[in-house]
Scaffold this motif. Sequence first.
Motif, PDB file in Angstrom:
ATOM      1  N   HIS A 175      18.884  24.360   6.262  1.00 22.19           N
ATOM      2  CA  HIS A 175      18.662  23.021   6.295  1.00 22.19           C
ATOM      3  C   HIS A 175      18.167  22.114   7.220  1.00 22.19           C
ATOM      4  CE1 HIS A 175      22.402  23.585   2.829  1.00 22.19           C
ATOM      5  NE2 HIS A 175      21.294  24.676   3.340  1.00 22.19           N
ATOM      6  N   GLU A 176      17.408  22.804   7.900  1.00 23.04           N
ATOM      7  CA  GLU A 176      16.599  22.091   8.990  1.00 23.04           C
ATOM      8  C   GLU A 176      15.541  21.378   8.589  1.00 23.04           C
ATOM      9  OE1 GLU A 176      14.367  22.038  13.452  1.00 23.04           O
ATOM     10  OE2 GLU A 176      15.748  24.147  12.586  1.00 23.04           O
ATOM     11  N   SER A 177      15.141  20.140   8.903  1.00 21.25           N
ATOM     12  CA  SER A 177      13.788  19.919   8.682  1.00 21.25           C
ATOM     13  C   SER A 177      13.110  19.912   9.375  1.00 21.25           C
ATOM     14  CB  SER A 177      13.919  17.985   8.147  1.00 21.25           C
ATOM     15  OG  SER A 177      12.946  17.276   8.137  1.00 21.25           O
ATOM     16  N   LEU A 178      11.525  20.986   8.341  1.00 24.27           N
ATOM     17  CA  LEU A 178      10.789  21.673   9.887  1.00 24.27           C
ATOM     18  C   LEU A 178       9.682  20.484  10.069  1.00 24.27           C
ATOM     19  CD1 LEU A 178      10.295  24.870   7.993  1.00 24.27           C
ATOM     20  CD2 LEU A 178      12.419  24.366   9.961  1.00 24.27           C
ATOM     21  N   ALA A 179       8.850  19.370   9.244  1.00 24.65           N
ATOM     22  CA  ALA A 179       8.401  18.641   9.470  1.00 24.65           C
ATOM     23  C   ALA A 179       8.190  17.567   8.286  1.00 24.65           C
ATOM     24  CB  ALA A 179       6.987  19.659   8.982  1.00 24.65           C
ATOM     25  N   ILE A 180       8.262  16.312   8.425  1.00 23.86           N
ATOM     26  CA  ILE A 180       7.100  15.117   7.862  1.00 23.86           C
ATOM     27  C   ILE A 180       5.934  14.442   7.690  1.00 23.86           C
ATOM     28  CG2 ILE A 180       8.535  13.081   6.746  1.00 23.86           C
ATOM     29  CD1 ILE A 180      10.812  14.328   7.262  1.00 23.86           C
ATOM     30  N   ARG A 181       5.088  14.750   7.758  1.00 26.76           N
ATOM     31  CA  ARG A 181       3.841  14.238   7.976  1.00 26.76           C
ATOM     32  C   ARG A 181       3.523  13.275   6.991  1.00 26.76           C
ATOM     33  NH1 ARG A 181      -0.998  16.005   8.302  1.00 26.76           N
ATOM     34  NH2 ARG A 181      -1.126  18.003  10.038  1.00 26.76           N
ATOM     35  N   VAL A 182       3.640  12.018   7.410  1.00 26.75           N
ATOM     36  CA  VAL A 182       3.525  10.956   6.880  1.00 26.75           C
ATOM     37  C   VAL A 182       1.741  10.183   6.817  1.00 26.75           C
ATOM     38  CG1 VAL A 182       3.812   8.232   7.002  1.00 26.75           C
ATOM     39  CG2 VAL A 182       5.750  10.117   7.492  1.00 26.75           C
ATOM     40  N   GLU A 183       0.876  10.020   5.831  1.00 28.56           N
ATOM     41  CA  GLU A 183      -0.757   9.916   5.056  1.00 28.56           C
ATOM     42  C   GLU A 183      -0.674   8.172   4.316  1.00 28.56           C
ATOM     43  OE1 GLU A 183      -2.474  10.129   7.920  1.00 28.56           O
ATOM     44  OE2 GLU A 183      -1.758  12.217   8.652  1.00 28.56           O
ATOM     45  N   ARG A 184      -1.173   7.738   4.215  1.00 21.71           N
ATOM     46  CA  ARG A 184      -2.144   7.105   3.366  1.00 21.71           C
ATOM     47  C   ARG A 184      -2.372   8.243   1.977  1.00 21.71           C
ATOM     48  NH1 ARG A 184       0.148   2.463   3.282  1.00 21.71           N
ATOM     49  NH2 ARG A 184      -0.620   1.028   5.175  1.00 21.71           N
ATOM     50  N   ARG A 185      -2.881   9.225   2.663  1.00 19.62           N
ATOM     51  CA  ARG A 185      -3.475  10.446   1.371  1.00 19.62           C
ATOM     52  C   ARG A 185      -3.265  11.902   1.245  1.00 19.62           C
ATOM     53  NH1 ARG A 185      -7.255   6.814   0.536  1.00 19.62           N
ATOM     54  NH2 ARG A 185      -7.653   5.102  -0.496  1.00 19.62           N
ATOM     55  N   LEU A 186      -2.610  12.881   0.518  1.00 24.80           N
ATOM     56  CA  LEU A 186      -2.562  14.263   1.392  1.00 24.80           C
ATOM     57  C   LEU A 186      -2.253  14.486   0.288  1.00 24.80           C
ATOM     58  CD1 LEU A 186       1.094  13.863   2.665  1.00 24.80           C
ATOM     59  CD2 LEU A 186      -0.660  14.434   4.445  1.00 24.80           C
ATOM     60  N   ASN A 187      -3.640  15.873   0.559  1.00 25.36           N
ATOM     61  CA  ASN A 187      -4.522  16.986  -0.259  1.00 25.36           C
ATOM     62  C   ASN A 187      -4.156  18.101   0.195  1.00 25.36           C
ATOM     63  OD1 ASN A 187      -5.517  17.467   1.865  1.00 25.36           O
ATOM     64  ND2 ASN A 187      -7.638  15.654   0.834  1.00 25.36           N
ATOM     65  N   SER A 188      -4.375  19.461  -0.015  1.00 25.80           N
ATOM     66  CA  SER A 188      -4.218  21.251  -0.085  1.00 25.80           C
ATOM     67  C   SER A 188      -4.845  21.139   0.814  1.00 25.80           C
ATOM     68  CB  SER A 188      -5.562  21.441  -1.247  1.00 25.80           C
ATOM     69  OG  SER A 188      -6.264  21.492  -1.116  1.00 25.80           O
ATOM     70  N   ARG A 211       0.510  -1.422  -0.183  1.00 24.96           N
ATOM     71  CA  ARG A 211      -0.102   0.039   0.268  1.00 24.96           C
ATOM     72  C   ARG A 211       1.111   0.989   0.234  1.00 24.96           C
ATOM     73  NH1 ARG A 211      -4.366  -0.334   4.255  1.00 24.96           N
ATOM     74  NH2 ARG A 211      -4.886   1.578   3.707  1.00 24.96           N
ATOM     75  N   LYS A 212       0.655   1.839  -1.042  1.00 27.26           N
ATOM     76  CA  LYS A 212       1.010   3.898  -1.137  1.00 27.26           C
ATOM     77  C   LYS A 212       0.600   4.593   0.029  1.00 27.26           C
ATOM     78  CE  LYS A 212      -0.268   6.900  -3.618  1.00 27.26           C
ATOM     79  NZ  LYS A 212      -1.002   7.443  -5.112  1.00 27.26           N
ATOM     80  N   TYR A 213       2.100   5.201   0.335  1.00 24.86           N
ATOM     81  CA  TYR A 213       1.508   6.110   1.414  1.00 24.86           C
ATOM     82  C   TYR A 213       2.530   7.625   0.655  1.00 24.86           C
ATOM     83  CZ  TYR A 213       6.727   4.889   3.648  1.00 24.86           C
ATOM     84  OH  TYR A 213       7.994   4.931   4.149  1.00 24.86           O
ATOM     85  N   ARG A 214       2.244   8.456   1.298  1.00 22.96           N
ATOM     86  CA  ARG A 214       2.906   9.558   1.353  1.00 22.96           C
ATOM     87  C   ARG A 214       3.558  10.154   2.200  1.00 22.96           C
ATOM     88  NH1 ARG A 214      -0.621  13.331  -2.621  1.00 22.96           N
ATOM     89  NH2 ARG A 214       1.550  13.666  -4.005  1.00 22.96           N
ATOM     90  N   MET A 215       4.943  11.320   1.849  1.00 25.80           N
ATOM     91  CA  MET A 215       5.239  12.526   3.418  1.00 25.80           C
ATOM     92  C   MET A 215       5.275  13.275   2.605  1.00 25.80           C
ATOM     93  SD  MET A 215       8.296   9.604   3.472  1.00 25.80           S
ATOM     94  CE  MET A 215       7.792   9.011   1.815  1.00 25.80           C
TER      95      MET A 215
END
Length: 254
Positions: free
Chosen positions: A103-116, A90-94
């Motif tokens: 160069h700091e990573s502020l956030a990584i949101r992990v979900e199956r689907r991501l929209n606007s 199953r696909k997931y998106r980040m």
Amino acid sequence: MTADITELARQYGRYGYRKIAELLRSTAGWVVNDKRVERIWRREGLKVPAKQPKRGRLWLNDGSCVRLRAEHPNHVWSYDFVEDRTHDGRKYRMLNVIDEFTHESLAIRVERRLNSIDVIDVLSDLFILRGVPGHVRSDNGPEFIAKAVQDWIAAVGAMTAYIMPGSPWENGFIESFNARLRDELLDGEIFYSLAEARIIIESWRRHYNTVRPHGSIGYKPPAPEVFVPALSARSASQSGPATPPALARKPTLN
């Protein structure tokens, strides 16, 4: 002279050695002929690219334009999507967000689907936590150019900066981050669930910010943590002004 030639070639990428020689004479004060400049030019491997990719510019209110480069923290953020699959296929998106200056990573949101709407949700949390950046850079994906996203970013006081279509090199900071994420983590991990992916990816993000050396910033982490020893912290919290000595009692007369 070699350093000046190299710098002029970098600054004026479409100029050949003859124009560079003229600039050396007219602006840098060198007394030199074209043949000598040509020899140095060839020795250093300098050449005019056969084709120059088009790049978008940031137009200012006074009609002038500048290349959008981050000049301080919170000046330019960039964000992009990365896709992968869990063990069951199953696909997931980040959704990755970084500060281009630190160069700091502020956030990584992990979900199956991501929209606007998810984009707005992630950015709103970051704006509250870190303040509103000057610009938010992205590609022209539908989640980023959606009217709801553009209107919301404008309403909070930031500006959007979209790269030219089909030009991922213009969003080089986030593309480099995505490549590091895939090379150092995603290509070597099997995630059996979305929850596992969230935990391990967030752990990697913290390591990326606080421990991992970054060659582009002097082999230091972008947001190192400062640890205060427990005993020192405890003694500092308990320290206070010294208690004044008690006043001596006057002797009582019988």
